[in-house]
Design a protein around this motif. Structure first.
Motif, mmCIF file in Angstrom:
data_model
loop_
_atom_site.group_PDB
_atom_site.id
_atom_site.type_symbol
_atom_site.label_atom_id
_atom_site.label_comp_id
_atom_site.label_asym_id
_atom_site.label_seq_id
_atom_site.Cartn_x
_atom_site.Cartn_y
_atom_site.Cartn_z
ATOM 1 N N TRP A 1 10.837 -7.877 0.217
ATOM 2 C CA TRP A 1 8.836 -7.938 -0.217
ATOM 3 C C TRP A 1 8.228 -7.476 1.585
ATOM 4 C CZ3 TRP A 1 8.668 -10.502 -4.260
ATOM 5 C CH2 TRP A 1 9.832 -11.285 -5.100
ATOM 6 N N ASP A 2 7.020 -6.969 0.715
ATOM 7 C CA ASP A 2 6.323 -7.334 1.948
ATOM 8 C C ASP A 2 5.402 -8.079 2.312
ATOM 9 O OD1 ASP A 2 6.853 -4.124 2.771
ATOM 10 O OD2 ASP A 2 5.724 -3.297 0.795
ATOM 11 N N ILE A 3 5.991 -8.691 3.312
ATOM 12 C CA ILE A 3 4.563 -10.403 3.650
ATOM 13 C C ILE A 3 3.943 -10.046 4.736
ATOM 14 C CG2 ILE A 3 5.243 -12.263 5.258
ATOM 15 C CD1 ILE A 3 6.325 -11.776 2.356
ATOM 16 N N VAL A 4 2.996 -9.171 4.504
ATOM 17 C CA VAL A 4 1.461 -9.002 5.165
ATOM 18 C C VAL A 4 0.980 -10.316 5.777
ATOM 19 C CG1 VAL A 4 -1.163 -8.165 5.222
ATOM 20 C CG2 VAL A 4 0.881 -7.422 3.035
ATOM 21 N N LEU A 5 0.592 -10.359 7.261
ATOM 22 C CA LEU A 5 0.193 -11.390 7.729
ATOM 23 C C LEU A 5 -0.848 -11.661 8.462
ATOM 24 C CD1 LEU A 5 2.984 -10.264 10.371
ATOM 25 C CD2 LEU A 5 3.638 -12.167 9.904
ATOM 26 N N ASP B 1 1.831 -1.670 6.724
ATOM 27 C CA ASP B 1 2.393 -1.007 5.389
ATOM 28 C C ASP B 1 1.152 -0.511 5.501
ATOM 29 O OD1 ASP B 1 0.187 -2.218 4.531
ATOM 30 O OD2 ASP B 1 0.917 -3.571 3.316
ATOM 31 N N GLU B 2 1.220 0.600 4.157
ATOM 32 C CA GLU B 2 0.642 2.156 3.643
ATOM 33 C C GLU B 2 -1.230 1.301 3.507
ATOM 34 O OE1 GLU B 2 1.729 2.837 -0.570
ATOM 35 O OE2 GLU B 2 3.935 3.495 0.628
ATOM 36 N N GLU B 3 -1.346 0.630 3.896
ATOM 37 C CA GLU B 3 -2.990 -0.007 3.276
ATOM 38 C C GLU B 3 -3.208 -0.795 4.836
ATOM 39 O OE1 GLU B 3 -1.087 -1.883 0.236
ATOM 40 O OE2 GLU B 3 -2.072 -0.068 -0.485
#
Ligand code: SF4
Length: 366
Positions: free
Chosen positions: A27-31, A57-59
């Motif tokens: 998973w990409d875990i966004v903080l 990440d890309e965003e």
């Protein structure tokens, strides 16, 4: 305000280092901002590792870096999170602290559940003797649910109660119950499309025996091909689907039916287990119709998913004429991880299933 959760929810305990998988993978875990400022004050023993583990990440969001195998770089060799181990659970980001719990809010209604992608949550779900929803009213005044017609939510509430009751009707097979849910959802969809929400209360769920179409095997192959065409998180998922499709390919209709009979006789718990999974999906996805008015697609997605899981169980059982609890859990977790948690995959699956009429969905043995 009402709070609901499935009956097995309070029994969940994370397995930590004893987990057969880990949620700290892929998973990409966004903080969140609060966690990022907390990390400015990390203890010296952790600060450097933490800094090295953050990436963008890309965003443009900050998230945890994954290593070449897809594992979070904060995961220690004993399968535990370094932040939790060295600094404490209160310093986990919102995502990590909550998983596998998730909450859906519908104005005055809060529904909590456990994601089936977690092996321990999947075990609790499969093993529960009967899926039930528990409800508590905390006495606080109702919150408004802006932009959603109250009669739509009320129609979804009443119809989902009927569906969950019907799914427990042991006079009928799982496939007969699911077919009843499909026709019911199809009728409800007509009322939703006309914005005639009060008419939802007039629809009734009726169950009846299924007649055989001889298309269950072919339809299962179509499902395997469709689900393996979605973007995978792990390569093992499309491999499993491809193998299942191949196994079915080589069987005549009679051989297929004989195999299903042997599987069902030797693994009679399949029906209880898949009923629980179906009810988990219905509880989780039915009310999301408030976002896009697409109820029938969700019912069709649940029915197709049950047929897919049945055939994945069958394919695994065929290898040694046995299906262990660990294998069953692993299949359910993979499905949830690859389909439920991947927003684009889930949307595509619901849209694709929505295009199938109830008569175009064929169940195992049928
Ligand atoms: S997947 Fe579930 S049991 Fe395993 S570590 Fe994560 S929360 Fe714990």
């Amino acid at each position: 305000m009402l709070h609901r959760h499935p009956n097995y929810y309070p029994g969940f305990r994370c397995l930590g280092g004893a987990c057969p998988d880990t949620c700290c993978r892929d998973w990409d875990i966004v903080l969140d901002e609060e966690t990022l400022s907390d990390y400015q004050h990390a203890p010296a023993s952790l600060a450097h590792r933490l800094q090295e583990s953050l990436t963008t990440d890309e965003e443009g969001d900050t998230c945890f870096r994954l290593d070449r195998r897809g594992f979070c770089t904060m995961l220690t060799s004993d399968g535990l999170c370094a932040i939790q181990k060295e600094w404490g659970e209160s310093h986990l980001c919102d995502h990590c602290a909550a998983y596998p719990r998730f909450i859906e809010e519908y104005g005055n209604l809060t529904e909590s559940s456990l994601a089936m992608s977690c092996p321990e949550a999947a075990r609790l779900l499969l093993e529960t003797p009967a899926f039930q929803v528990e409800e508590v009213d905390d006495g606080h005044p109702d919150q408004p649910f802006p932009d959603i017609p109250p009669q739509l939510l009320s129609g979804l509430e009443t119809s989902r109660q009927a569906v969950l009751r019907g799914m427990e009707d042991q006079q009928y097979t799982l496939w007969e119950r699911l077919q009843g849910v499909l026709y019911f959802a199809d009728t409800l969809q007509g009322s939703i499309d006309r914005e005639d929400y009060p008419a939802m209360a007039q629809a009734t769920l009726s169950l009846c025996p299924l007649s055989s179409t001889g298309k269950g095997k072919k339809f299962a192959q179509i499902l395997c091909r469709f689900f393996s065409s979605l973007e995978p998180l792990r390569p093992t998922w499309p491999q499993r689907l491809g193998q299942c499709c191949q196994q079915l390919e080589g069987l005549t209709v009679e051989e297929y039916q004989g195999l299903c009979d042997r599987f069902e006789n030797q693994f009679p718990q399949w029906q209880r287990h898949l009923t629980n999974v179906a009810e988990y999906l219905l509880l989780r996805h039915w009310h999301k119709t408030v976002n896009d008015d697409q109820l029938y697609g969700r019912a069709a997605f649940v029915s197709c998913s049950m047929s897919l899981l049945y055939h994945l169980f069958l394919a695994q059982w065929t290898k040694q004429e046995a299906l262990s609890q660990a294998e069953e859990i692993s299949i359910c977790c993979a499905f949830s991880r690859e389909v439920e948690h991947m927003e684009e995959n889930l949307d595509l699956a619901i849209d694709t299933c929505a295009a199938l009429s109830p008569d175009a969905i064929h169940f195992p043995q049928c």
